[in-house]
Enzyme design. Structure first.
Site, PDB file in Angstrom:
ATOM      1  N   ILE A  48       3.228   7.029   4.475  1.00 31.79           N
ATOM      2  CA  ILE A  48       2.585   8.254   5.000  1.00 31.79           C
ATOM      3  C   ILE A  48       2.925   9.425   4.082  1.00 31.79           C
ATOM      4  O   ILE A  48       4.099   9.673   3.821  1.00 31.79           O
ATOM      5  CB  ILE A  48       3.081   8.616   6.420  1.00 31.79           C
ATOM      6  N   VAL A  74      10.255  -4.061  -1.797  1.00 28.79           N
ATOM      7  CA  VAL A  74       9.491  -2.902  -2.276  1.00 28.79           C
ATOM      8  C   VAL A  74       9.221  -3.030  -3.776  1.00 28.79           C
ATOM      9  O   VAL A  74       8.109  -2.741  -4.251  1.00 28.79           O
ATOM     10  CB  VAL A  74      10.210  -1.571  -1.939  1.00 28.79           C
ATOM     11  N   GLY A 106       7.516  -1.440   4.855  1.00 33.60           N
ATOM     12  CA  GLY A 106       6.758  -2.589   4.353  1.00 33.60           C
ATOM     13  C   GLY A 106       6.520  -2.454   2.865  1.00 33.60           C
ATOM     14  O   GLY A 106       6.538  -1.348   2.313  1.00 33.60           O
ATOM     15  N   VAL A 132      10.904   8.693   3.297  1.00 30.96           N
ATOM     16  CA  VAL A 132      10.633   8.983   4.720  1.00 30.96           C
ATOM     17  C   VAL A 132       9.182   8.602   5.018  1.00 30.96           C
ATOM     18  O   VAL A 132       8.271   9.002   4.290  1.00 30.96           O
ATOM     19  CB  VAL A 132      10.800  10.490   5.055  1.00 30.96           C
ATOM     20  N   GLY A 149       7.607   5.796   4.772  1.00 34.50           N
ATOM     21  CA  GLY A 149       6.973   4.768   3.934  1.00 34.50           C
ATOM     22  C   GLY A 149       5.726   5.295   3.249  1.00 34.50           C
ATOM     23  O   GLY A 149       5.787   6.211   2.430  1.00 34.50           O
ATOM     24  N   GLU A 197      16.963  -5.874  10.703  1.00 39.05           N
ATOM     25  CA  GLU A 197      17.944  -6.654   9.921  1.00 39.05           C
ATOM     26  C   GLU A 197      18.748  -7.520  10.891  1.00 39.05           C
ATOM     27  O   GLU A 197      18.775  -7.251  12.092  1.00 39.05           O
ATOM     28  CB  GLU A 197      18.940  -5.701   9.252  1.00 39.05           C
ATOM     29  N   LYS A 218      16.598  10.169   7.494  1.00 36.54           N
ATOM     30  CA  LYS A 218      15.250  10.723   7.306  1.00 36.54           C
ATOM     31  C   LYS A 218      15.153  12.150   7.852  1.00 36.54           C
ATOM     32  O   LYS A 218      14.473  12.995   7.266  1.00 36.54           O
ATOM     33  CB  LYS A 218      14.220   9.811   7.978  1.00 36.54           C
ATOM     34  N   GLY A 227      10.853  -9.687  10.758  1.00 33.33           N
ATOM     35  CA  GLY A 227      11.346  -9.052   9.531  1.00 33.33           C
ATOM     36  C   GLY A 227      11.422  -7.539   9.619  1.00 33.33           C
ATOM     37  O   GLY A 227      11.683  -6.861   8.626  1.00 33.33           O
ATOM     38  N   GLU A 280       9.124  10.466  -2.307  1.00 36.38           N
ATOM     39  CA  GLU A 280       8.145  10.427  -1.202  1.00 36.38           C
ATOM     40  C   GLU A 280       8.335   9.214  -0.295  1.00 36.38           C
ATOM     41  O   GLU A 280       8.206   9.308   0.922  1.00 36.38           O
ATOM     42  CB  GLU A 280       6.720  10.416  -1.802  1.00 36.38           C
TER      43      GLU A 280
END
Ligand code: HSE
Length: 435
Positions: free
Chosen positions: A139, A17, A305, A135, A137, A193, A208, A190, A132
């Site tokens: 959206i 990230v 992602g 939860v 990603g 994990e 979340k 990916g 933000e």
């Protein structure tokens, strides 16, 4: 008063990230400058090993392995935490807030377990914490809940908030492959994990659901009060039966309030094929909620992602930078929280799917039906198929019943001499109802 022309960031972590955040700041820097009214620059990045080769070419002096170089840096305005895990991330965020710096994070573990105290600390230090990306990603979920839907009473929400499990269930359902094979593919791609516990057993979704509950119901429920059932027990056979009965199976995060009490939980559900969330496949996430003014709303997109998460994180950075430039006291924009009672899971009312194996002999159905009847469990749908020699597979769906009653009935049924095996039990969402 003169406007600040440059906002300097300190990044804690440069993994997937972090790399996405830095790339996005470069890619859309000019646009962001216009939107934020200032330039946004990366001053320092905390990494474990400063000599490690990186995808992004930055001068060596931008990297440090000493967190003080960021937290105590007099010219760093905002700290962007992208390390993951609870410690030391929580501790660094706490120190940054105490130093009066705004904090931006996508760390659901820290926000779910320490969000309330960090928000309080931010308020005391007249700064703020943005999360933000924690939860869904990329959206937009939390800001819409906090701002755009602020006029609504949100009494329930239902979300697919874990992309890995949704990907696994999609592959199982569409291709008839086993949980183990679908998990292996998710790991190769990916998504999952090498130790998949966090995703497949529901932990990730539970963090979340706590955060969504905080924004929807104004209370942070502690993790011990979150009911969790993962997806390991779902087989292709269950997905086939579900389809035959008009359902698909999804791992959902559910929140609702019943007579003032809050219930937050994560578990698989049989979802009617016509439900908007039934069409959410692969690694996609979605949140479906009902507000008393707006009615039904659904948010959909990529929940993980590098770039989807960076989109949310940098969106927060721009809001925080704007606040700094225009000298808005961002502590006034935080979430109002107060404690609320939690509804114990046993008191919830649910409809259940049950698949079991019984000896194929007279009186089996009568024994099943009378045990359910004794516990006020009423049956809605039943399928029986011939199974191995001398046994039958029975699949049934109950009407809505108090959870304690259903589990007491099942306990008794499991011990009946006619029942050879209980394969699976999942909750069912009936028709238009979310519960
Ligand atoms: N592992 C999560 C998922 C993403 O699969 O959705 C990070 O929360």
């Amino acid at each position: 008063m003169e406007q600040q022309k440059e906002i300097r960031l300190g990044l804690l972590g440069m993994g997937t990230v972090g790399t996405g955040v830095v790339s996005l700041l470069h890619r859309n820097g000019e646009l962001m400058q216009k939107r934020a009214g200032c330039t946004i620059t990366v001053e320092k990045i905390l990494v474990r090993d400063t000599s490690h080769p990186r995808e992004i070419a930055y001068p060596a002096d931008k990297f440090t392995s000493n967190p003080e170089d960021i937290i105590d840096h007099p010219e760093i305005d905002l700290v962007v935490e992208l390390m993951g895990g609870i410690e030391p991330a929580r501790q660094y965020m706490e120190r940054a807030l105490k130093a009066g710096k705004g904090v931006i994070t996508a760390n659901k573990d820290v926000i779910a377990t320490h969000g309330e105290e960090l928000l309080k600390l931010a308020r005391e230090n007249r700064c703020n914490i943005w999360f933000e990306g924690s939860v869904g990603g990329g959206i937009p979920l939390l800001r819409p809940l906090k701002n755009c839907l602020a006029a609504n009473r949100v009494e329930k929400f239902l979300g697919i908030v874990n992309g890995t499990t949704n990907y696994i269930l999609t592959r199982m359902e569409w291709e008839g492959i086993s949980f183990e094979d679908a998990l292996r593919d998710a790991q190769d791609l990916g998504f999952a994990e090498s130790d998949p516990t966090n995703d497949v057993d529901g932990w990730d979704a539970a963090y979340k659901v706590v955060i969504l509950g905080g924004l929807s119901f104004g209370t942070f429920v502690s993790m011990e009060n979150i009911y969790m059932q993962g997806i390991r027990g779902i087989s292709f056979r269950d997905l086939q039966y579900a389809r035959e009965l008009g359902y698909t199976i999804k791992l959902v995060a559910v929140g609702d309030t019943v007579e003032g009490r809050v219930s937050l939980r994560v578990h698989p559900v049989l979802l009617p094929l016509g439900h908007p969330l039934a069409a959410v496949y692969h690694e996609y996430n979605a949140l479906f909620l009902e507000g008393d003014a707006v009615g039904e709303v659904m948010f959909y997109g990529k929940g993980a992602g590098a770039f989807p998460t960076a989109s949310a994180v940098v969106g927060d950075v721009i809001e925080a930078a704007c606040g700094k430039v225009h000298q808005i006291d961002s502590s006034t924009m935080d979430i109002q929280l107060s404690p609320r009672p939690v509804l114990p899971m046993g008191e919830m009312v649910s409809s259940f799917y049950l698949r079991l194996q019984a000896y194929d002999r007279p009186g089996v159905f009568a024994a099943l039906a009378s045990t359910f009847g004794e516990h006020q469990v009423s049956l809605d749908m039943i399928i029986q198929k011939r199974s191995d020699e001398g046994t039958a597979e029975i699949v049934l769906i109950t009407h809505r019943v108090k959870e304690d009653n259903f589990w007491a009935a099942l306990d008794k049924i499991s011990g009946l001499p006619d029942i050879s095996k209980v394969f699976s039990v999942f909750r069912v969402i009936q028709g238009g109802s979310q519960r």
